[in-house]
Design a protein around this motif. Structure first.
Motif, PDB file in Angstrom:
ATOM      1  N   MET A 251       0.846  -1.168   0.000  1.00 25.01           N
ATOM      2  CA  MET A 251       0.000   0.000   0.000  1.00 25.01           C
ATOM      3  C   MET A 251       0.896   1.237   0.000  1.00 25.01           C
ATOM      4  N   PRO A 252       0.685   2.149  -0.942  1.00 24.25           N
ATOM      5  CA  PRO A 252       1.511   3.356  -0.943  1.00 24.25           C
ATOM      6  C   PRO A 252       1.167   4.251   0.247  1.00 24.25           C
ATOM      7  N   VAL A 253       2.159   4.926   0.761  1.00 23.61           N
ATOM      8  CA  VAL A 253       1.945   5.903   1.825  1.00 23.61           C
ATOM      9  C   VAL A 253       2.206   7.268   1.204  1.00 23.61           C
ATOM     10  N   GLU A 254       1.207   8.130   1.271  1.00 21.44           N
ATOM     11  CA  GLU A 254       1.371   9.460   0.697  1.00 21.44           C
ATOM     12  C   GLU A 254       2.234  10.332   1.587  1.00 21.44           C
ATOM     13  N   ARG A 255       3.207  10.952   0.958  1.00 20.73           N
ATOM     14  CA  ARG A 255       4.049  11.940   1.620  1.00 20.73           C
ATOM     15  C   ARG A 255       4.205  13.103   0.651  1.00 20.73           C
ATOM     16  N   CYS A 256       4.114  14.309   1.160  1.00 22.29           N
ATOM     17  CA  CYS A 256       4.169  15.486   0.301  1.00 22.29           C
ATOM     18  C   CYS A 256       5.154  16.490   0.883  1.00 22.29           C
ATOM     19  N   SER A 257       6.217  16.733   0.148  1.00 27.86           N
ATOM     20  CA  SER A 257       7.213  17.688   0.620  1.00 27.86           C
ATOM     21  C   SER A 257       6.684  19.119   0.555  1.00 27.86           C
ATOM     22  N   GLU A 258       5.717  19.374  -0.310  1.00 24.62           N
ATOM     23  CA  GLU A 258       5.187  20.728  -0.448  1.00 24.62           C
ATOM     24  C   GLU A 258       4.339  21.150   0.749  1.00 24.62           C
ATOM     25  N   CYS A 259       3.431  20.262   1.182  1.00 23.57           N
ATOM     26  CA  CYS A 259       2.528  20.648   2.289  1.00 23.57           C
ATOM     27  C   CYS A 259       2.883  19.963   3.603  1.00 23.57           C
ATOM     28  N   GLY A 260       3.802  19.005   3.578  1.00 30.02           N
ATOM     29  CA  GLY A 260       4.222  18.322   4.800  1.00 30.02           C
ATOM     30  C   GLY A 260       3.363  17.145   5.206  1.00 30.02           C
ATOM     31  N   PHE A 261       2.413  16.752   4.357  1.00 34.05           N
ATOM     32  CA  PHE A 261       1.546  15.634   4.702  1.00 34.05           C
ATOM     33  C   PHE A 261       2.354  14.338   4.721  1.00 34.05           C
ATOM     34  N   ASP A 262       2.110  13.517   5.740  1.00 33.71           N
ATOM     35  CA  ASP A 262       2.701  12.185   5.839  1.00 33.71           C
ATOM     36  C   ASP A 262       1.603  11.237   6.309  1.00 33.71           C
ATOM     37  N   GLY A 263       1.193  10.343   5.430  1.00 32.75           N
ATOM     38  CA  GLY A 263       0.111   9.413   5.739  1.00 32.75           C
ATOM     39  C   GLY A 263       0.357   8.578   6.973  1.00 32.75           C
ATOM     40  N   ASP A 264       1.620   8.331   7.318  1.00 30.85           N
ATOM     41  CA  ASP A 264       1.933   7.541   8.519  1.00 30.85           C
ATOM     42  C   ASP A 264       1.627   8.290   9.814  1.00 30.85           C
ATOM     43  N   ASP A 265       1.447   9.610   9.728  1.00 33.14           N
ATOM     44  CA  ASP A 265       1.161  10.402  10.925  1.00 33.14           C
ATOM     45  C   ASP A 265      -0.303  10.359  11.320  1.00 33.14           C
TER      46      ASP A 265
ATOM     47  N   GLY B  93      -4.942   3.016 -11.352  1.00 35.06           N
ATOM     48  CA  GLY B  93      -3.645   3.188 -11.994  1.00 35.06           C
ATOM     49  C   GLY B  93      -2.765   2.002 -11.654  1.00 35.06           C
ATOM     50  N   GLU B  94      -1.578   2.287 -11.178  1.00 33.28           N
ATOM     51  CA  GLU B  94      -0.623   1.233 -10.815  1.00 33.28           C
ATOM     52  C   GLU B  94      -0.733   0.801  -9.356  1.00 33.28           C
ATOM     53  N   ASP B  95      -1.594   1.466  -8.589  1.00 28.56           N
ATOM     54  CA  ASP B  95      -1.640   1.236  -7.150  1.00 28.56           C
ATOM     55  C   ASP B  95      -2.851   0.426  -6.720  1.00 28.56           C
ATOM     56  N   GLU B  96      -2.651  -0.365  -5.661  1.00 26.95           N
ATOM     57  CA  GLU B  96      -3.747  -1.005  -4.953  1.00 26.95           C
ATOM     58  C   GLU B  96      -4.012  -0.170  -3.707  1.00 26.95           C
ATOM     59  N   LEU B  97      -5.264   0.249  -3.537  1.00 28.23           N
ATOM     60  CA  LEU B  97      -5.618   1.175  -2.467  1.00 28.23           C
ATOM     61  C   LEU B  97      -6.710   0.575  -1.595  1.00 28.23           C
ATOM     62  N   ASP B  98      -6.648   0.861  -0.302  1.00 22.96           N
ATOM     63  CA  ASP B  98      -7.693   0.389   0.604  1.00 22.96           C
ATOM     64  C   ASP B  98      -8.349   1.588   1.288  1.00 22.96           C
ATOM     65  N   ALA B  99      -9.284   1.316   2.179  1.00 26.42           N
ATOM     66  CA  ALA B  99     -10.045   2.378   2.835  1.00 26.42           C
ATOM     67  C   ALA B  99      -9.147   3.314   3.635  1.00 26.42           C
ATOM     68  N   ARG B 100      -8.092   2.787   4.234  1.00 25.07           N
ATOM     69  CA  ARG B 100      -7.186   3.644   5.010  1.00 25.07           C
ATOM     70  C   ARG B 100      -6.496   4.656   4.104  1.00 25.07           C
ATOM     71  N   TRP B 101      -6.038   4.208   2.943  1.00 25.24           N
ATOM     72  CA  TRP B 101      -5.408   5.126   1.994  1.00 25.24           C
ATOM     73  C   TRP B 101      -6.435   6.144   1.510  1.00 25.24           C
ATOM     74  N   ILE B 102      -7.626   5.694   1.178  1.00 27.71           N
ATOM     75  CA  ILE B 102      -8.685   6.579   0.684  1.00 27.71           C
ATOM     76  C   ILE B 102      -8.980   7.665   1.711  1.00 27.71           C
ATOM     77  N   CYS B 103      -9.119   7.280   2.962  1.00 27.87           N
ATOM     78  CA  CYS B 103      -9.407   8.212   4.041  1.00 27.87           C
ATOM     79  C   CYS B 103      -8.291   9.258   4.169  1.00 27.87           C
ATOM     80  N   ARG B 104      -7.056   8.805   4.163  1.00 32.78           N
ATOM     81  CA  ARG B 104      -5.921   9.718   4.312  1.00 32.78           C
ATOM     82  C   ARG B 104      -5.739  10.586   3.063  1.00 32.78           C
ATOM     83  N   HIS B 105      -5.978  10.014   1.883  1.00 28.79           N
ATOM     84  CA  HIS B 105      -5.832  10.807   0.661  1.00 28.79           C
ATOM     85  C   HIS B 105      -6.847  11.950   0.637  1.00 28.79           C
TER      86      HIS B 105
END
Length: 169
Positions: free
Chosen positions: A1-15, A134-146
């Motif tokens: 599962m990909p974890v979204e991290r964004c250097s522009e806004c500081g978002f880190d899905g693990d947080d 796309g190329e990713d498999e996503l679950d509800a946790r990713w959807i919620c965080r995205h």
């Protein structure tokens, strides 16, 4: 599962926990209403910075993403493993789209509440159901965080544009 991290806004899905992300989705309508408070329709549709949407276009985009995340979630729950194809690219029209700010804010609120409600109904095992996008498999946790990432990232855009508008007066 990909974890979204964004250097522009500081978002880190693990947080984020599921609960904190759900709370943040519930807070989106008020945060966007606060960020746009006092803006007239004229300022909301202006593009004060080159190659950026107007404030109302960002609000409407967040509404679209929240709707899209609910669709992706419903697809994962109804047909685990379904392939939804490629992620649609947001379009940037040369001229700002004519969108009513109040209607966009009401739509954002409706979609945030719908997504939050739907996520709260997901049974424990449903949080692991995946969908291919796309190329990713996503679950509800990713959807919620995205949903949180996209909205809060664009909230920063709205705040930046508002500051630019005030600077042009």
């Amino acid at each position: 599962m990909p974890v979204e991290r964004c250097s522009e806004c500081g978002f880190d899905g693990d947080d984020w926990t599921d609960a904190s992300a759900l709370d943040a989705i519930g807070e989106l309508p008020e945060r966007f209403r606060t960020a746009t408070a006092g803006l007239g329709q004229h300022d909301a549709v202006r593009r004060p910075l080159p190659a950026t949407w107007s404030i109302v276009e960002y609000v409407d985009h967040v509404r679209e993403v929240l709707f899209g995340m609910r669709f992706v979630l419903d697809s994962a729950l109804a047909q685990p493993g379904v392939d939804l194809g490629e992620t649609p690219e947001p379009r940037f029209d040369p001229e700002p789209r004519a969108i009513d700010l109040d209607a966009a804010l009401d739509g954002l609120e409706r979609e945030a509440m719908s997504l939050g409600s739907r996520l709260r109904q997901v049974p424990e095992h449903g949080w692991h159901h995946k969908v291919r996008l796309g190329e990713d498999e996503l679950d509800a946790r990713w959807i919620c965080r995205h949903a949180v990432h996209d909205a809060t990232h664009h909230l920063m855009d709205v705040e930046r544009l508002r500051a630019a508008l005030l600077g042009h007066r």
